[in-house]
Design a protein around this motif. Sequence first.
Motif, short mmCIF file in Angstrom:
data_model
loop_
_atom_site.label_atom_id
_atom_site.label_comp_id
_atom_site.label_asym_id
_atom_site.label_seq_id
_atom_site.Cartn_x
_atom_site.Cartn_y
_atom_site.Cartn_z
N VAL A 155 41.57 36.07 43.98
CA VAL A 155 40.57 35.10 44.46
C VAL A 155 39.80 35.76 45.60
O VAL A 155 40.40 36.26 46.55
N LEU A 156 38.50 35.80 45.46
CA LEU A 156 37.66 36.45 46.48
C LEU A 156 36.40 35.62 46.70
O LEU A 156 35.60 35.45 45.77
N GLU A 157 36.24 35.10 47.91
CA GLU A 157 35.02 34.37 48.27
C GLU A 157 34.13 35.29 49.10
O GLU A 157 34.51 35.71 50.19
N VAL A 158 32.97 35.59 48.56
CA VAL A 158 32.02 36.47 49.23
C VAL A 158 30.92 35.61 49.87
O VAL A 158 30.40 34.69 49.23
N ARG A 159 30.60 35.91 51.11
CA ARG A 159 29.56 35.16 51.80
C ARG A 159 28.40 36.06 52.17
O ARG A 159 28.60 37.23 52.50
N TYR A 184 34.78 34.28 43.36
CA TYR A 184 35.19 35.06 42.19
C TYR A 184 36.68 34.85 41.94
O TYR A 184 37.50 34.93 42.86
N ARG A 185 37.02 34.58 40.68
CA ARG A 185 38.41 34.52 40.26
C ARG A 185 38.63 35.56 39.16
O ARG A 185 37.90 35.58 38.17
N ASP A 186 39.61 36.40 39.37
CA ASP A 186 39.89 37.48 38.42
C ASP A 186 38.63 38.30 38.14
O ASP A 186 38.40 38.74 37.02
N GLY A 187 37.80 38.46 39.18
CA GLY A 187 36.61 39.30 39.07
C GLY A 187 35.40 38.64 38.49
O GLY A 187 34.33 39.24 38.41
N LEU A 188 35.49 37.38 38.08
CA LEU A 188 34.36 36.67 37.47
C LEU A 188 33.79 35.64 38.44
O LEU A 188 34.54 34.91 39.12
N GLN A 230 42.81 35.75 48.14
CA GLN A 230 44.20 35.88 47.70
C GLN A 230 44.38 37.31 47.20
O GLN A 230 44.04 37.64 46.07
N GLY A 231 44.87 38.17 48.08
CA GLY A 231 45.02 39.58 47.75
C GLY A 231 44.81 40.43 48.98
O GLY A 231 44.55 39.94 50.08
N GLU A 232 44.92 41.71 48.81
CA GLU A 232 44.83 42.65 49.92
C GLU A 232 43.40 43.12 50.14
O GLU A 232 42.64 43.34 49.18
N LEU A 233 43.03 43.30 51.41
CA LEU A 233 41.72 43.82 51.79
C LEU A 233 41.90 44.77 52.96
O LEU A 233 42.92 44.74 53.65
N LYS A 252 30.20 39.76 37.26
CA LYS A 252 31.54 40.29 37.12
C LYS A 252 31.68 41.46 38.08
O LYS A 252 30.79 42.31 38.16
N LEU A 253 32.77 41.52 38.83
CA LEU A 253 32.96 42.59 39.80
C LEU A 253 33.19 43.93 39.11
O LEU A 253 33.79 44.01 38.04
#
Length: 789
Positions: A178-182, A136-140, A242-245, A169-170
């Motif tokens: 940037v969020l990679e979900v597995r 996901y980039r920018d929630g998409l 890329q961001g906080e979790l 869309k998130l």
Amino acid sequence: MTDASIAASRILQLRAELDEHNYRYHVLDEPSVPDAEYDRLFHELKALETLYPALVTADSPTQRVGSLALSAFGEIKHEVPMLSLGNAFEETDLLDFERRVREGLDLPAGDLFGGAAVVEYSCEPKLDGLAVSLLYRDGLLVRGATRGDGSTGEDISVNVRTIRNVPLKLQGEGWPVVLEVRGEVFMSKSGFAALNARQLEQGGKTFANPRNAAAGSLRQLDSKITASRPLEFCCYGIGQVQGELPSTHIGILEALKQWGMPISRELKLANGADECLAYYRDIGERRESLVYEIDGVVFKVNSLAYQRELGFRAREPRWAIAHKFPALEELTELLDVEFQVGRTGAVTPVARLKPVKVAGVTVSNATLHNMDEVVRLGVMIGDTVTIRRAGDVIPQVVQVVLERRPVDARPVQIPESCPVCGSHVERTQLVKRSKGKETFSEGSVYRCVGRLTCAAQLKQAIIHFVSRRAMDIEGLGDKTIEQLVDEGLITSPADLYRLKFEQIINLEGFAEVSCNKLLQAIADSKQPSLARFIYALGIPDVGEETAKVLARVLASLERVQQALPEVLTYLPDIGLEVAHEIHSFFADSHNRQVIAALLSRDECGLQLQEQGELSAEFSASVTLAAMLDKLNIPSVGPGGAQKLADKFANLEAILAADWLDMRQTLPEKQAKAVREFFDNVANAERARAIEAQLQAFGMHWHSEKKVIAGLPLAGQTWVLTGSLEMMSRDVAKEKLENLGAKVAGSVSAKTSCVVAGPGAGSKLAKASELGLRVMDEAQFLDALADFGL
């Protein structure tokens, strides 16, 4: 307001409502409207988008119907590898995992004055499906990929968009840029049954089990077929971010749930191994009532800081394990036992069975491991046997139903001659080495003595030699190698480099272009690294990591070939048995001939790369006391060896010492043992040979301590502790090793520097006690930058 603007407003409203209903249904399991109402809203949206196609966006709930068929899947390189998990099959395996975790974290074990520190674990079912990555980039949602080999997967972006519970869309806010979900794509039991029923009605092929159905559906080139299949997604972790979790695994999954990701409804937190086992037993009892197939439970250390400190092995994380359920079993008839020959010549019995379905898969062959297992089972040809899919993967014979044994049952007998080449088959011998003696016993493995004259061994040896992690010769698949061997074109790995165009062009499946490509690939492989070459040789018990150790430390094939077993045991993670396997391999005249041919300029012309001087950290690394201890003198341990070294200072003085000199240094029993040991001429000569080799290699205590030029940290030992937030511990270790440093797991007086991130514990405390140099992560990154990294 125009009709188009009214439609645009209504479309946005409908999408928001449908996204909320999807979230409540798939993620929260709290449907807010009946299915009929959802269908009404969906069809209204679809009708409006048909009227105003310019208003259709990629994240609309209607965009899950699939598109035109692809000609092939593209490749996706995983930025963060998708590693597999280690397996536990018994409770003791899980307890061993807990012990390794605690040791890796240096956690207190507890005593009379205080309790043991507790490790938190996340617990969730291990779904039986196909692992995928969603980016996901920018929630998409911008990309979907299969796991593939862990480093590279297939681009299934179009297909994952058709899965109804995958958010396009998130939801909400606060997700990383940037969020990679597995997670796992799977098929429920009811969905699988419905799909097979539909396949039968349409005259199509049915699937053996839900996992095969899910994998086959997701890998359709025509995504419209995928869209018609009842696939579901459940996330279990993340990749690149890329961001906080949040700082815990469960915290991350809960955040993903808030953003619209379906997570396991069985997710729980456990404190310590006992609670993990309780979870395992509970869900095991409920396994059949679950709406989906599971084959075990996954336990992960919950703290991300702990995960980073524990790090990874070659192909799996040290902070996670899959505790598999006992395999499902069925009865069938053993029709025959055949014998297969492997790369090392092992002659292995294979059971040929009357086909039977086990855990949804038709099984017609099963392993019997070795002849000792055949004897233990008491199995005979014609018996009714119990078949288990071990770990739900490899079928094996586990029991004989004696009351069903027919009167004409026949015993299983090991062949006297190899079923492939006719060479003699002999039983291996086991050698147990202890203080001053070797004990021989019969091994469980039978081997064909034909070596590379045996086509079966030759084929497997060549397949290993050309494999991707070895010499990496593209175009030499198993079938091509079988043809080359069967046609008599290759009789050893060296013959690969003698192949001519006119020999290959006559093989099935080859034309002019493919011939030239293969010959070029063979030529391109002529400059392998030393580590790759050692691994490619197929030395028993020498895998990639051991090959890398041999190459990194000894740094020349000549030293590896000459190394005595005792000298090899000074290298990291090489025990005496593996050392003897390495030494025996290079002592074999045939193996030496093949290696000589490979390296000969007049024959094959291989040029090994990355050879040089002995690794700096091992120069002058062996003390006299350590060498004496390696000799395994009866009754003499490290302490006695040190006393001898302190008293006599060199080996020749020890060999020449009389009884009185010995008695003044050691207790009577030890003194007698040392004198008797060295009175044996063979033992004395062995000791001299070991010392001579240590001197030749530069490992001797009188050797010059060297630093490799050009590597600024050569000879230094660094320790990483705590959590590193800007890079993984594996990356940090690789950068330090590239600078010449050794990265150790424990702190000692020889440690050059400790890099301490947040959460650093006992290692940092010990470094402070010893007055060692300590860096935080920011200082470490600045230091790397100074070196240009």
